[in-house]
Design a protein around this motif. Sequence first.
Motif, PDB file in Angstrom:
ATOM      1  N   THR A   1     -20.420   9.635  16.851  1.00 24.83           N
ATOM      2  CA  THR A   1     -20.247  10.641  15.813  1.00 24.83           C
ATOM      3  C   THR A   1     -21.296  10.426  14.730  1.00 24.83           C
ATOM      4  OG1 THR A   1     -18.691   9.265  14.578  1.00 24.83           O
ATOM      5  CG2 THR A   1     -17.758  10.800  16.183  1.00 24.83           C
ATOM      6  N   ARG A   2     -21.639  11.504  14.044  1.00 26.32           N
ATOM      7  CA  ARG A   2     -22.554  11.445  12.896  1.00 26.32           C
ATOM      8  C   ARG A   2     -21.955  12.323  11.822  1.00 26.32           C
ATOM      9  NH1 ARG A   2     -26.992  14.186  10.525  1.00 26.32           N
ATOM     10  NH2 ARG A   2     -28.610  12.756   9.777  1.00 26.32           N
ATOM     11  N   ASP A   3     -21.836  11.778  10.587  1.00 21.78           N
ATOM     12  CA  ASP A   3     -21.266  12.570   9.506  1.00 21.78           C
ATOM     13  C   ASP A   3     -22.373  13.226   8.682  1.00 21.78           C
ATOM     14  OD1 ASP A   3     -22.288  10.511   7.965  1.00 21.78           O
ATOM     15  OD2 ASP A   3     -20.338   9.626   7.513  1.00 21.78           O
ATOM     16  N   ALA A   4     -21.968  13.922   7.623  1.00 16.83           N
ATOM     17  CA  ALA A   4     -22.923  14.670   6.807  1.00 16.83           C
ATOM     18  C   ALA A   4     -23.859  13.757   6.027  1.00 16.83           C
ATOM     19  CB  ALA A   4     -22.174  15.589   5.848  1.00 16.83           C
ATOM     20  N   PHE A   5     -23.498  12.498   5.839  1.00 15.34           N
ATOM     21  CA  PHE A   5     -24.341  11.540   5.124  1.00 15.34           C
ATOM     22  C   PHE A   5     -25.336  10.834   6.043  1.00 15.34           C
ATOM     23  CE2 PHE A   5     -20.324  11.811   2.784  1.00 15.34           C
ATOM     24  CZ  PHE A   5     -20.799  12.319   1.581  1.00 15.34           C
ATOM     25  N   GLY A   6     -25.310  11.142   7.322  1.00 15.25           N
ATOM     26  CA  GLY A   6     -26.244  10.546   8.272  1.00 15.25           C
ATOM     27  C   GLY A   6     -25.770   9.251   8.883  1.00 15.25           C
ATOM     28  N   VAL A   7     -24.528   8.858   8.661  1.00 15.80           N
ATOM     29  CA  VAL A   7     -23.996   7.612   9.222  1.00 15.80           C
ATOM     30  C   VAL A   7     -23.576   7.867  10.668  1.00 15.80           C
ATOM     31  CG1 VAL A   7     -22.232   5.840   9.018  1.00 15.80           C
ATOM     32  CG2 VAL A   7     -23.226   6.855   6.958  1.00 15.80           C
TER      33      VAL A   7
END
Length: 201
Positions: free
Chosen positions: A107-113
């Motif tokens: 998974t990748r979130d909106a913060f790029g993590v």
Amino acid sequence: MNPLTVLSLAAVAACSSAQILGYPGIYGAYPGFYSGLLPQGYKELLPAAAPLPVAQVPLTYSGVAPVSYNALPYAPVAPIQTQHHAQDELGQYSFGYAGGPSSRSETRDAFGVVRGSFNYVDSEGKVQTQHYVADALGFRVSATNLPVAPDAPEAPAPLALPGPLPEPVQDTPEVAAAKVAFKAAFDEAAVAAEAAPDARK
């Protein structure tokens, strides 16, 4: 009627005619369904089937162990294979698959993590699992197959000296007199440097 059905029925009839009619020929000497229905006079007109030669091989026991057949182990039903994928316009995504001993998820979130994990079967037949995170602190991984550092050895006991400690080095009378003379000359030079006008101006 469907042409495929007609062809199928014709093929079935052709394959089964040898069993019903006899072989060779339509009323051959091979006992078929119609060979017993022929009138007495017609049987003499048919060609007699030549007997097939049979080789007479004597059977001897050679002392070979009997052959044993091992049945294959029961194969379990294949696991259900699943996979998923989703993403949006903000750069977030999620994908993965699962089935059997192999799977992956990320998974990748909106913060790029980015966070994820996967597992597989290694060459020794063991299931290995890895978890990873990629963010502002870098890429970090934890896994079941990473090498482990050995334990730190215990500190050794201090060595016991065989005798008393040696005495410090003593100055000889010549060295002591040279130190006193140097100290006096250094002090005189320091006083003269303070009294002299500053030549750097």
